[in-house]
Motif scaffolding. Sequence first.
Motif, PDB file in Angstrom:
ATOM      1  N   ASP A  18       0.791  -1.236   0.000  1.00 31.80           N
ATOM      2  CA  ASP A  18       0.000   0.000   0.000  1.00 31.80           C
ATOM      3  C   ASP A  18       0.819   1.279   0.000  1.00 31.80           C
ATOM      4  N   ILE A  19       1.854   1.359  -0.836  1.00 33.22           N
ATOM      5  CA  ILE A  19       2.550   2.644  -0.954  1.00 33.22           C
ATOM      6  C   ILE A  19       2.797   2.977  -2.419  1.00 33.22           C
ATOM      7  N   ASN A  20       2.843   4.257  -2.694  1.00 38.41           N
ATOM      8  CA  ASN A  20       3.305   4.788  -3.970  1.00 38.41           C
ATOM      9  C   ASN A  20       4.815   5.004  -3.876  1.00 38.41           C
ATOM     10  N   PRO A  21       5.447   5.614  -4.867  1.00 35.14           N
ATOM     11  CA  PRO A  21       6.890   5.855  -4.773  1.00 35.14           C
ATOM     12  C   PRO A  21       7.228   6.967  -3.776  1.00 35.14           C
ATOM     13  N   ASP A  22       6.686   6.867  -2.588  1.00 33.78           N
ATOM     14  CA  ASP A  22       6.929   7.864  -1.543  1.00 33.78           C
ATOM     15  C   ASP A  22       8.166   7.491  -0.738  1.00 33.78           C
ATOM     16  N   LEU A  23       9.289   7.426  -1.427  1.00 34.26           N
ATOM     17  CA  LEU A  23      10.596   7.191  -0.828  1.00 34.26           C
ATOM     18  C   LEU A  23      11.471   8.386  -1.180  1.00 34.26           C
ATOM     19  N   GLY A  24      12.396   8.711  -0.307  1.00 37.87           N
ATOM     20  CA  GLY A  24      13.245   9.868  -0.549  1.00 37.87           C
ATOM     21  C   GLY A  24      13.948   9.835  -1.886  1.00 37.87           C
ATOM     22  N   ARG A 135      18.864 -22.563   4.332  1.00 39.38           N
ATOM     23  CA  ARG A 135      19.124 -23.426   3.177  1.00 39.38           C
ATOM     24  C   ARG A 135      20.159 -24.498   3.535  1.00 39.38           C
ATOM     25  N   PRO A 136      20.174 -25.593   2.793  1.00 39.22           N
ATOM     26  CA  PRO A 136      20.993 -26.747   3.196  1.00 39.22           C
ATOM     27  C   PRO A 136      22.490 -26.487   3.181  1.00 39.22           C
ATOM     28  N   ASP A 137      22.952 -25.601   2.295  1.00 40.34           N
ATOM     29  CA  ASP A 137      24.388 -25.303   2.265  1.00 40.34           C
ATOM     30  C   ASP A 137      24.588 -23.960   1.580  1.00 40.34           C
ATOM     31  N   ALA A 138      25.752 -23.379   1.763  1.00 44.97           N
ATOM     32  CA  ALA A 138      26.050 -22.042   1.260  1.00 44.97           C
ATOM     33  C   ALA A 138      26.151 -21.989  -0.256  1.00 44.97           C
ATOM     34  N   GLU A 139      26.283 -23.143  -0.906  1.00 42.08           N
ATOM     35  CA  GLU A 139      26.424 -23.158  -2.366  1.00 42.08           C
ATOM     36  C   GLU A 139      25.075 -23.179  -3.084  1.00 42.08           C
ATOM     37  N   THR A 140      24.010 -23.410  -2.355  1.00 46.33           N
ATOM     38  CA  THR A 140      22.687 -23.467  -2.978  1.00 46.33           C
ATOM     39  C   THR A 140      22.159 -22.053  -3.186  1.00 46.33           C
ATOM     40  N   PRO A 141      21.848 -21.640  -4.418  1.00 51.90           N
ATOM     41  CA  PRO A 141      21.291 -20.303  -4.624  1.00 51.90           C
ATOM     42  C   PRO A 141      19.890 -20.228  -4.016  1.00 51.90           C
ATOM     43  N   PHE A 142      19.515 -19.056  -3.554  1.00 52.51           N
ATOM     44  CA  PHE A 142      18.207 -18.926  -2.906  1.00 52.51           C
ATOM     45  C   PHE A 142      17.357 -17.851  -3.567  1.00 52.51           C
ATOM     46  N   PHE A 143      16.048 -18.030  -3.425  1.00 52.39           N
ATOM     47  CA  PHE A 143      15.048 -17.014  -3.743  1.00 52.39           C
ATOM     48  C   PHE A 143      14.257 -16.826  -2.463  1.00 52.39           C
ATOM     49  N   ALA A 144      14.485 -15.721  -1.787  1.00 52.18           N
ATOM     50  CA  ALA A 144      13.852 -15.457  -0.490  1.00 52.18           C
ATOM     51  C   ALA A 144      12.969 -14.225  -0.597  1.00 52.18           C
ATOM     52  N   ILE A 145      11.706 -14.376  -0.195  1.00 50.81           N
ATOM     53  CA  ILE A 145      10.758 -13.257  -0.210  1.00 50.81           C
ATOM     54  C   ILE A 145      10.420 -12.896   1.228  1.00 50.81           C
ATOM     55  N   PHE A 146      10.483 -11.607   1.525  1.00 48.74           N
ATOM     56  CA  PHE A 146      10.045 -11.086   2.821  1.00 48.74           C
ATOM     57  C   PHE A 146       8.947 -10.063   2.563  1.00 48.74           C
ATOM     58  N   HIS A 147       7.771 -10.306   3.136  1.00 45.25           N
ATOM     59  CA  HIS A 147       6.631  -9.419   2.955  1.00 45.25           C
ATOM     60  C   HIS A 147       6.395  -8.636   4.247  1.00 45.25           C
ATOM     61  N   GLY A 148       6.564  -7.348   4.192  1.00 50.66           N
ATOM     62  CA  GLY A 148       6.327  -6.519   5.380  1.00 50.66           C
ATOM     63  C   GLY A 148       4.916  -5.987   5.418  1.00 50.66           C
ATOM     64  N   MET A 149       4.321  -5.976   6.596  1.00 49.79           N
ATOM     65  CA  MET A 149       2.961  -5.465   6.775  1.00 49.79           C
ATOM     66  C   MET A 149       2.937  -4.054   7.365  1.00 49.79           C
ATOM     67  N   ALA A 150       4.105  -3.446   7.592  1.00 46.82           N
ATOM     68  CA  ALA A 150       4.171  -2.177   8.322  1.00 46.82           C
ATOM     69  C   ALA A 150       3.342  -1.083   7.671  1.00 46.82           C
ATOM     70  N   THR A 151       3.283  -1.059   6.335  1.00 40.27           N
ATOM     71  CA  THR A 151       2.610   0.042   5.655  1.00 40.27           C
ATOM     72  C   THR A 151       1.195  -0.303   5.198  1.00 40.27           C
ATOM     73  N   HIS A 152       0.688  -1.454   5.577  1.00 43.43           N
ATOM     74  CA  HIS A 152      -0.674  -1.816   5.172  1.00 43.43           C
ATOM     75  C   HIS A 152      -1.666  -0.769   5.665  1.00 43.43           C
ATOM     76  N   GLU A 153      -2.720  -0.531   4.889  1.00 41.98           N
ATOM     77  CA  GLU A 153      -3.672   0.531   5.215  1.00 41.98           C
ATOM     78  C   GLU A 153      -4.232   0.406   6.633  1.00 41.98           C
ATOM     79  N   SER A 154      -4.367  -0.794   7.136  1.00 46.15           N
ATOM     80  CA  SER A 154      -4.913  -0.982   8.478  1.00 46.15           C
ATOM     81  C   SER A 154      -4.055  -0.302   9.540  1.00 46.15           C
ATOM     82  N   GLN A 155      -2.745  -0.174   9.265  1.00 45.40           N
ATOM     83  CA  GLN A 155      -1.844   0.420  10.257  1.00 45.40           C
ATOM     84  C   GLN A 155      -1.993   1.931  10.338  1.00 45.40           C
ATOM     85  N   LEU A 156      -2.534   2.542   9.296  1.00 40.81           N
ATOM     86  CA  LEU A 156      -2.733   3.995   9.310  1.00 40.81           C
ATOM     87  C   LEU A 156      -3.714   4.430  10.386  1.00 40.81           C
ATOM     88  N   TYR A 157      -4.616   3.543  10.730  1.00 42.73           N
ATOM     89  CA  TYR A 157      -5.753   3.942  11.547  1.00 42.73           C
ATOM     90  C   TYR A 157      -5.772   3.256  12.913  1.00 42.73           C
TER      91      TYR A 157
END
Length: 560
Positions: A18-24, A135-157
């Motif tokens: 829930d954000i637009n490009p409102d970054l510095g 992951r099982p070892d340091a040689e395995t490439p990873f795809f890791a997703i982290f989803h933050g809820m801090a800016t969800h509209e519910s937090q505004l109120y």
Amino acid sequence: MSPSASRRPNILWISTHDINPDLGCYAGVWPGAEYASTPNLDALAARGVRFDNAFAAAPICAPSRSAIITGCYPTAIGTMHMRSKAVPPPDVRLLPEILRTAGYYCTNNWFTDFQMDLPEVVFDECSPTAHWRNRPDAETPFFAIFHGMATHESQLYLADDAFAAATAHVPDSARHDPATAPLPPYYPDEPEFRTAWARYADLITAMDVWAGGILAELAEDGLLEETIVVFWSDHGKGMPRAKRWPNESGLREPLIISWPGHLPEGAGATGLVHTMDLAPTMLRLAGIDIPDAMHGVPALTAEGAIVDEPNTYAYGGRDRQGEAEDRSRTVRDARFRYIRNEYPDKPAMLHTDYADRFPTWSAYRRLASDEAQQRARGERPSAMDPVQRAVVAQSKPAEELYDIIADPHETTNLAADRAYSAELDRLRAALASWRDAYGDLGLLPEDQLEQRWRPDGRRRRTATPGVTLQDGVLTLSSDTAGAILGWTTVPARSAEADHRSEPPLAAFGSAPADGRLWHPYTAPIAVDGPVWARAWRLGYETSEELLVDPASTEERTDAA
């Protein structure tokens, strides 16, 4: 050296809501962006590519996220209605499933909400503790997703105490003053809007602190130069005339991609991109073939150069959102946005039980009521100006056309201005061509679509895998088009909790936690003990579970 000739890069996605490009780092690109305090994401942009014209496929969570994870338009695969369980075409694949099949360790922490139930085999781990460090070892490439809820509209109120707790890591020096909030002209200058805007910026700063922590862990592990880092949001800010609206404020997104030593640093890419383009872009950078069924296009070359004009047009749509039924389609070129409202007799701010409880929504409703009372007294309405009044009007134009360069807040509709008839005709034609090329399932009555997917309300079931066991080598197959096959050597635990039994997570489509690691089946496997096999098809019930035991001549199926 290309990824195919060396170790493939890690991929880290950091996403927010829930954000637009409102970054510095977007100061001068997006109006009011300088109000935000985002040192960590600004630093990420300084060592990577900031995309200045990135757009969501839909102005609300799940349809937009479905496009990102599949690389497909929601209207083409049936994921356009907010809160549904779609059955995509059989050739649609999920990005983590493709990457996991290619040898990546794939994790999701923790939110999903992709408009469909996720097969257990898609991620190695999908939980609040999922992390590349598992992951099982340091040689395995990873795809890791982290989803933050801090800016969800519910937090505004939130209540004041809860909001203070949610932003406890924001220093006083980085707090945002409501008096200086850069309200766009479609918001009345009322306390509810100034408070919400300042809180919105405080939450963005809190999110920046959280994102900085993840990036610090990556640096601690010495992985910055080996990892493609992507930051994105799902759609626009959680306020009226943004989230849920097919305007710039609903669809324009921050998007940053960094890979030191491989991508340009401190670059601003001006070409039009969809966040849907992330899936093919990641595959291109990883040296993995892009499925023909993906609609998105890479925004970067295999060598890491910026594609100047990935798309001539960016498309989006608004469909049912909860109980609010509507349909709009929009197309954006480098300068203009065209919106076609297919139910102009419906208000743009339809009643939605969830959102109508928020103070900013209530403020609009109150001001509309105040103006009705003014009319009752024979007075001219004055609580809002015409731009603000249009947000709560009881109808909307059938067509809208805005010059985004001259009018970034979309205050002047040019659709009826003859001076812009050529632009109007061109964008009308672009929208029609897009629908012809990809289809638009939003045109179907939803009951008809549901009947196609689930005849008489019943989900189809994925066929039980076909099995061949010869000389200790197990081969799996499926008669269900689009099925994903998986196997495990871990027996089922009948008492294990199923996350889908919890109502919120059932709606989000989180995979059940049965305590087992399911491996994607990509080729025949050597087995020397019991193996359990399953098949999944997006939108179908999971197949029966098949036990294959080399020590026995029998195979057994168990209900999944």
